[in-house]
Design a protein around this motif. Structure first.
Motif, PDB file in Angstrom:
ATOM      1  N   ASN A   1       9.696   4.680   5.746  1.00  0.00           N
ATOM      2  CA  ASN A   1       9.557   3.464   6.754  1.00  0.00           C
ATOM      3  C   ASN A   1       9.964   2.248   6.216  1.00  0.00           C
ATOM      4  N   GLU A   2      10.340   2.195   4.950  1.00  0.00           N
ATOM      5  CA  GLU A   2      11.299   0.982   4.385  1.00  0.00           C
ATOM      6  C   GLU A   2       9.988   0.025   3.840  1.00  0.00           C
ATOM      7  N   LYS A   3       8.865   0.695   3.597  1.00  0.00           N
ATOM      8  CA  LYS A   3       7.677   0.053   2.950  1.00  0.00           C
ATOM      9  C   LYS A   3       7.798  -0.157   1.667  1.00  0.00           C
ATOM     10  N   GLU A   4       7.406  -1.249   1.050  1.00  0.00           N
ATOM     11  CA  GLU A   4       7.488  -1.242  -0.498  1.00  0.00           C
ATOM     12  C   GLU A   4       6.593  -0.307  -1.154  1.00  0.00           C
ATOM     13  N   ILE A   5       6.749   0.507  -2.139  1.00  0.00           N
ATOM     14  CA  ILE A   5       5.826   1.526  -2.697  1.00  0.00           C
ATOM     15  C   ILE A   5       5.272   0.655  -4.256  1.00  0.00           C
TER      16      ILE A   5
END
Length: 120
Positions: free
Chosen positions: A43-47
């Motif tokens: 979801n293109e969320k930073e890990i």
């Protein structure tokens, strides 16, 4: 490969993450400091280290839950049970470790989702 260096820290009083704080208060233990991995989920969320992720296992065709940790090898890994699975961005066609980020989804963080932490 260049990666942006970012951090976040868990604020115990307000019970939320402080993103990219310039000056960390001195009462935060270092283990509450979470570093950006340079990777993003499907979801293109930073890990970040300490994120709880759901990872699709293409062999078993099931999802597994793991915590993102820095391994002793100096690379980011998913801790699933007693297993540490290295994660890398797809660098070349020979890399066969987790590199398909469409299979990874952040579902929580270790501070807010204790029930998920126990499953990993």
């Amino acid at each position: 490969m260049k990666r942006e260096i970012k951090f976040r820290v868990w604020d115990k009083k307000s019970k939320h993450m402080i993103m990219n704080p310039l000056n960390f208060p001195t009462d935060y233990p270092l283990n509450d400091l979470r570093q950006y991995t340079g990777l993003e989920d499907k979801n293109e969320k930073e890990i970040y280290g300490g994120d709880i992720c759901r990872v699709f296992n293409s062999k078993t065709r099931e999802y597994e839950i793991g915590i993102v940790k820095m391994s002793g090898l100096g690379c980011w890994s998913f801790k699933i049970g007693n297993l540490l699975i290295p994660i890398f961005k797809f660098i070349d066609s020979q890399l066969s470790i987790v590199h398909d980020f469409s299979r990874i989804e952040i579902i929580g963080i270790i501070y807010e989702n204790l029930e998920l932490k126990k499953q990993s």
